[in-house]
Scaffold this motif. Structure first.
Motif, PDB file in Angstrom:
ATOM      1  N   MET A 157     -51.159  31.300  58.277  1.00 13.55           N
ATOM      2  CA  MET A 157     -51.599  31.638  59.434  1.00 13.55           C
ATOM      3  C   MET A 157     -52.835  32.238  59.482  1.00 13.55           C
ATOM      4  SD  MET A 157     -49.404  34.748  61.610  1.00 13.55           S
ATOM      5  CE  MET A 157     -49.064  33.826  63.042  1.00 13.55           C
ATOM      6  N   LYS A 158     -53.557  32.097  60.389  1.00 12.78           N
ATOM      7  CA  LYS A 158     -54.916  32.702  60.693  1.00 12.78           C
ATOM      8  C   LYS A 158     -54.906  33.838  61.181  1.00 12.78           C
ATOM      9  CE  LYS A 158     -59.364  31.302  62.168  1.00 12.78           C
ATOM     10  NZ  LYS A 158     -60.432  30.758  61.007  1.00 12.78           N
ATOM     11  N   ILE A 159     -55.572  34.701  60.387  1.00 14.48           N
ATOM     12  CA  ILE A 159     -55.676  36.142  60.891  1.00 14.48           C
ATOM     13  C   ILE A 159     -56.865  36.369  61.631  1.00 14.48           C
ATOM     14  CG2 ILE A 159     -56.117  38.509  59.987  1.00 14.48           C
ATOM     15  CD1 ILE A 159     -54.527  37.391  57.496  1.00 14.48           C
ATOM     16  N   GLY A 160     -56.724  37.083  62.557  1.00 14.83           N
ATOM     17  CA  GLY A 160     -57.910  37.482  63.609  1.00 14.83           C
ATOM     18  C   GLY A 160     -57.533  38.975  64.168  1.00 14.83           C
ATOM     19  N   GLU A 161     -58.391  39.152  65.188  1.00 16.64           N
ATOM     20  CA  GLU A 161     -58.243  40.474  65.978  1.00 16.64           C
ATOM     21  C   GLU A 161     -56.978  40.854  66.469  1.00 16.64           C
ATOM     22  OE1 GLU A 161     -60.476  43.104  65.481  1.00 16.64           O
ATOM     23  OE2 GLU A 161     -61.566  41.893  64.049  1.00 16.64           O
ATOM     24  N   GLN A 162     -56.486  39.608  67.069  1.00 17.52           N
ATOM     25  CA  GLN A 162     -55.285  39.853  67.971  1.00 17.52           C
ATOM     26  C   GLN A 162     -54.028  39.967  67.349  1.00 17.52           C
ATOM     27  OE1 GLN A 162     -57.208  37.027  67.714  1.00 17.52           O
ATOM     28  NE2 GLN A 162     -58.419  36.884  69.746  1.00 17.52           N
ATOM     29  N   ASN A 163     -53.939  39.426  65.881  1.00 18.67           N
ATOM     30  CA  ASN A 163     -52.760  39.703  65.041  1.00 18.67           C
ATOM     31  C   ASN A 163     -52.988  40.676  63.763  1.00 18.67           C
ATOM     32  OD1 ASN A 163     -54.236  37.817  63.633  1.00 18.67           O
ATOM     33  ND2 ASN A 163     -52.563  36.526  63.222  1.00 18.67           N
ATOM     34  N   LEU A 164     -53.972  41.307  63.777  1.00 16.62           N
ATOM     35  CA  LEU A 164     -54.425  41.893  62.568  1.00 16.62           C
ATOM     36  C   LEU A 164     -53.589  43.125  62.033  1.00 16.62           C
ATOM     37  CD1 LEU A 164     -56.545  42.537  60.169  1.00 16.62           C
ATOM     38  CD2 LEU A 164     -57.758  43.899  61.910  1.00 16.62           C
ATOM     39  N   ALA A 165     -53.409  43.846  63.184  1.00 17.01           N
ATOM     40  CA  ALA A 165     -52.395  45.060  62.719  1.00 17.01           C
ATOM     41  C   ALA A 165     -50.882  44.474  62.509  1.00 17.01           C
ATOM     42  CB  ALA A 165     -52.406  46.030  64.022  1.00 17.01           C
ATOM     43  N   GLU A 166     -50.658  43.553  63.067  1.00 14.72           N
ATOM     44  CA  GLU A 166     -49.349  43.024  62.957  1.00 14.72           C
ATOM     45  C   GLU A 166     -49.214  42.560  61.568  1.00 14.72           C
ATOM     46  OE1 GLU A 166     -45.306  42.972  63.726  1.00 14.72           O
ATOM     47  OE2 GLU A 166     -46.830  43.554  65.110  1.00 14.72           O
ATOM     48  N   GLU A 167     -50.247  41.800  61.101  1.00 17.34           N
ATOM     49  CA  GLU A 167     -50.082  41.060  59.872  1.00 17.34           C
ATOM     50  C   GLU A 167     -50.231  42.345  58.540  1.00 17.34           C
ATOM     51  OE1 GLU A 167     -49.563  37.856  58.855  1.00 17.34           O
ATOM     52  OE2 GLU A 167     -48.952  37.788  60.617  1.00 17.34           O
ATOM     53  N   ILE A 168     -50.924  43.240  58.844  1.00 16.53           N
ATOM     54  CA  ILE A 168     -50.974  44.189  57.859  1.00 16.53           C
ATOM     55  C   ILE A 168     -49.685  45.055  57.930  1.00 16.53           C
ATOM     56  CG2 ILE A 168     -51.950  46.590  57.424  1.00 16.53           C
ATOM     57  CD1 ILE A 168     -54.453  45.563  58.386  1.00 16.53           C
ATOM     58  N   LYS A 169     -48.910  45.094  59.176  1.00 17.06           N
ATOM     59  CA  LYS A 169     -47.600  45.617  59.017  1.00 17.06           C
ATOM     60  C   LYS A 169     -46.381  44.850  58.412  1.00 17.06           C
ATOM     61  CE  LYS A 169     -47.881  48.106  63.437  1.00 17.06           C
ATOM     62  NZ  LYS A 169     -47.367  48.194  64.794  1.00 17.06           N
ATOM     63  N   ASN A 170     -46.807  43.715  58.136  1.00 18.78           N
ATOM     64  CA  ASN A 170     -45.794  42.646  57.575  1.00 18.78           C
ATOM     65  C   ASN A 170     -46.393  42.418  55.942  1.00 18.78           C
ATOM     66  OD1 ASN A 170     -44.576  42.064  59.742  1.00 18.78           O
ATOM     67  ND2 ASN A 170     -45.943  40.391  60.268  1.00 18.78           N
ATOM     68  N   ARG A 171     -47.454  43.466  55.467  1.00 15.61           N
ATOM     69  CA  ARG A 171     -47.742  43.554  54.389  1.00 15.61           C
ATOM     70  C   ARG A 171     -48.677  42.260  53.990  1.00 15.61           C
ATOM     71  NH1 ARG A 171     -48.262  48.393  54.776  1.00 15.61           N
ATOM     72  NH2 ARG A 171     -46.816  49.621  53.984  1.00 15.61           N
ATOM     73  N   ASN A 172     -49.305  41.692  54.787  1.00 18.05           N
ATOM     74  CA  ASN A 172     -50.139  40.477  54.518  1.00 18.05           C
ATOM     75  C   ASN A 172     -51.418  40.900  53.682  1.00 18.05           C
ATOM     76  OD1 ASN A 172     -51.687  38.234  54.192  1.00 18.05           O
ATOM     77  ND2 ASN A 172     -50.911  37.407  56.173  1.00 18.05           N
ATOM     78  N   SER A 173     -51.578  40.984  52.447  1.00 10.43           N
ATOM     79  CA  SER A 173     -52.804  41.481  51.853  1.00 10.43           C
ATOM     80  C   SER A 173     -54.108  40.590  52.365  1.00 10.43           C
ATOM     81  CB  SER A 173     -52.548  41.238  50.457  1.00 10.43           C
ATOM     82  OG  SER A 173     -52.514  39.925  49.941  1.00 10.43           O
ATOM     83  N   ASP A 174     -54.013  39.549  52.797  1.00 13.64           N
ATOM     84  CA  ASP A 174     -55.110  38.712  53.490  1.00 13.64           C
ATOM     85  C   ASP A 174     -55.740  39.556  54.518  1.00 13.64           C
ATOM     86  OD1 ASP A 174     -55.082  36.823  51.459  1.00 13.64           O
ATOM     87  OD2 ASP A 174     -53.750  35.464  52.660  1.00 13.64           O
ATOM     88  N   ALA A 175     -54.711  40.176  55.586  1.00 21.40           N
ATOM     89  CA  ALA A 175     -55.171  40.820  56.850  1.00 21.40           C
ATOM     90  C   ALA A 175     -55.827  42.167  56.472  1.00 21.40           C
ATOM     91  CB  ALA A 175     -53.695  41.140  57.349  1.00 21.40           C
ATOM     92  N   LEU A 176     -55.452  42.848  55.141  1.00 24.23           N
ATOM     93  CA  LEU A 176     -56.289  43.822  54.775  1.00 24.23           C
ATOM     94  C   LEU A 176     -57.406  43.341  54.361  1.00 24.23           C
ATOM     95  CD1 LEU A 176     -56.215  46.738  54.316  1.00 24.23           C
ATOM     96  CD2 LEU A 176     -55.420  46.507  51.869  1.00 24.23           C
ATOM     97  N   GLU A 177     -57.736  42.393  53.537  1.00 20.51           N
ATOM     98  CA  GLU A 177     -59.094  41.966  53.335  1.00 20.51           C
ATOM     99  C   GLU A 177     -59.848  41.345  54.522  1.00 20.51           C
ATOM    100  OE1 GLU A 177     -60.508  37.883  50.797  1.00 20.51           O
ATOM    101  OE2 GLU A 177     -58.822  39.047  49.897  1.00 20.51           O
ATOM    102  N   TYR A 178     -59.216  40.826  55.513  1.00 20.44           N
ATOM    103  CA  TYR A 178     -60.019  40.602  56.854  1.00 20.44           C
ATOM    104  C   TYR A 178     -60.442  42.170  57.247  1.00 20.44           C
ATOM    105  CZ  TYR A 178     -60.715  39.233  61.501  1.00 20.44           C
ATOM    106  OH  TYR A 178     -61.143  39.003  62.701  1.00 20.44           O
ATOM    107  N   ALA A 179     -59.761  42.999  57.311  1.00 20.25           N
ATOM    108  CA  ALA A 179     -60.269  44.313  57.798  1.00 20.25           C
ATOM    109  C   ALA A 179     -61.290  44.853  57.289  1.00 20.25           C
ATOM    110  CB  ALA A 179     -58.851  45.206  57.884  1.00 20.25           C
ATOM    111  N   ILE A 180     -61.144  44.700  55.620  1.00 19.46           N
ATOM    112  CA  ILE A 180     -62.266  45.395  54.831  1.00 19.46           C
ATOM    113  C   ILE A 180     -63.399  44.465  55.039  1.00 19.46           C
ATOM    114  CG2 ILE A 180     -63.041  45.389  52.490  1.00 19.46           C
ATOM    115  CD1 ILE A 180     -60.180  45.894  51.670  1.00 19.46           C
TER     116      ILE A 180
END
Length: 95
Positions: A1-24
């Motif tokens: 799944m592609k991570i973007g601004e729209q789903n960033l928080a939801e992906e972090i809530k799902n413990r997707n480490s790629d989402a945290l990397e995106y945030a960093i």
């Protein structure tokens, strides 16, 4: 799944480490600048970097408190950065 601004928080809530990397990748410089402005005269580069790391750790563990109805993710992470840096400054002033 592609991570973007729209789903960033939801992906972090799902413990997707790629989402945290995106945030960093997307917010790291902004967070560093905020922390640097608050800690520059009180701490060294290591303290600033440690505080930035603690901001992203706080995001990871406190994401369930984020409410997109109240604020954007960017505003939320800026607030965390500000208060985390102020806490660090208080700690550094005691030492």
């Amino acid at each position: 799944m592609k991570i973007g601004e729209q789903n960033l928080a939801e992906e972090i809530k799902n413990r997707n480490s790629d989402a945290l990397e995106y945030a960093i990748d997307n917010y790291g410089k902004l967070i560093y600048k905020i922390v640097y402005n608050i800690l520059n005269s009180f701490g060294d580069k290591e303290s600033i970097q440690e505080c930035v790391s603690d901001v992203f750790t706080a995001v990871w563990y406190n994401i369930k408190t984020y409410d997109n109805e109240k604020a954007s993710f960017k505003s939320w992470i800026i607030a965390i950065s500000k208060y985390k840096a102020i806490d660090y400054r208080k700690k550094l002033m005691k030492n």
